[in-house]
Scaffold this active site. Structure first.
Site, short mmCIF file in Angstrom:
data_model
loop_
_atom_site.label_atom_id
_atom_site.label_comp_id
_atom_site.label_asym_id
_atom_site.label_seq_id
_atom_site.Cartn_x
_atom_site.Cartn_y
_atom_site.Cartn_z
N HIS A 78 1.00 -1.32 0.21
CA HIS A 78 0.47 0.02 -0.08
C HIS A 78 0.53 1.79 -0.14
O HIS A 78 0.51 2.31 -1.12
CB HIS A 78 -0.86 -0.20 1.08
N GLU A 79 2.18 1.22 1.41
CA GLU A 79 2.84 2.10 0.63
C GLU A 79 3.61 2.49 -0.24
O GLU A 79 3.93 3.68 -0.37
CB GLU A 79 3.26 2.43 2.21
N HIS A 82 2.06 4.42 -2.84
CA HIS A 82 1.73 5.91 -2.64
C HIS A 82 2.93 5.78 -3.63
O HIS A 82 3.55 7.24 -3.73
CB HIS A 82 1.67 6.29 -1.54
#
Length: 175
Positions: A78-79, A82
């Protein structure tokens, strides 16, 4: 703040997943990316954060230790997504969990695009203070926001009625 030590085997799992997903992104996007720094100092109920300009992922050590499998499989990609979205598309006009991020998660990193975690947060949840508004809705403010109200530095409004939140004293021990 007490430093929480993440076991080395768990740190190695984080790095293994990070490197695997980064290699997958490099292959699918046909470009290379630097390896992000992993920082184990994220606090509160947030599982992780991506610091775009620092090319860094901050990880909540408590939530990682309490939920190792789901954390490594969900939060790390998820990170990373980004960071990759920032590198590939830039920042202007890009929503944090918008179409580019969803595409990066699903089609590049091959992970379901979940915006939030569902980990138990009782162990990392800080003390809150109850405030009321004109429509008698209760609002829980963090200790940081409560202290700002007490010092007269800030006021918070109810999103529904627009009135300034006022303190509800529930006991003499709470101030």
């Amino acid at each position: 703040m007490k430093t929480i030590r993440v076991p080395i085997l768990l740190q190695q799992r984080v790095m293994k997943t990070l490197r695997e997903k980064l290699a997958l992104a490099e292959q699918k996007l046909e470009q290379s990316f630097p390896e992000p720094t992993i920082n184990y100092k994220q606090r509160g109920t947030t599982a992780g954060s991506a610091y775009l300009k620092d090319w860094e992922i901050r990880v909540n050590p408590t939530l990682l230790i309490e939920n190792p499998d789901d954390f490594v499989d969900e939060v790390i990609p998820h990170e990373l997504a980004h960071l990759l979205v920032y590198q590939v598309f830039g920042r202007k006009g890009i929503a944090p969990h918008g179409n580019e991020w969803k595409w990066m998660m699903q089609h590049v990193l091959e992970v379901p695009a979940k915006r939030t975690h569902n980990f138990a947060v009782a162990s990392v949840k800080s003390q809150t203070f109850t405030y009321l508004c004109g429509c008698n809705v209760t609002h829980e403010l963090t200790i940081r926001r409560h202290n700002k109200v007490q010092r007269g530095e800030n006021q918070y409004l109810c999103r529904r009625c627009g009135e300034i939140l006022r303190r509800e004293i529930t006991s003499t021990a709470e101030s």
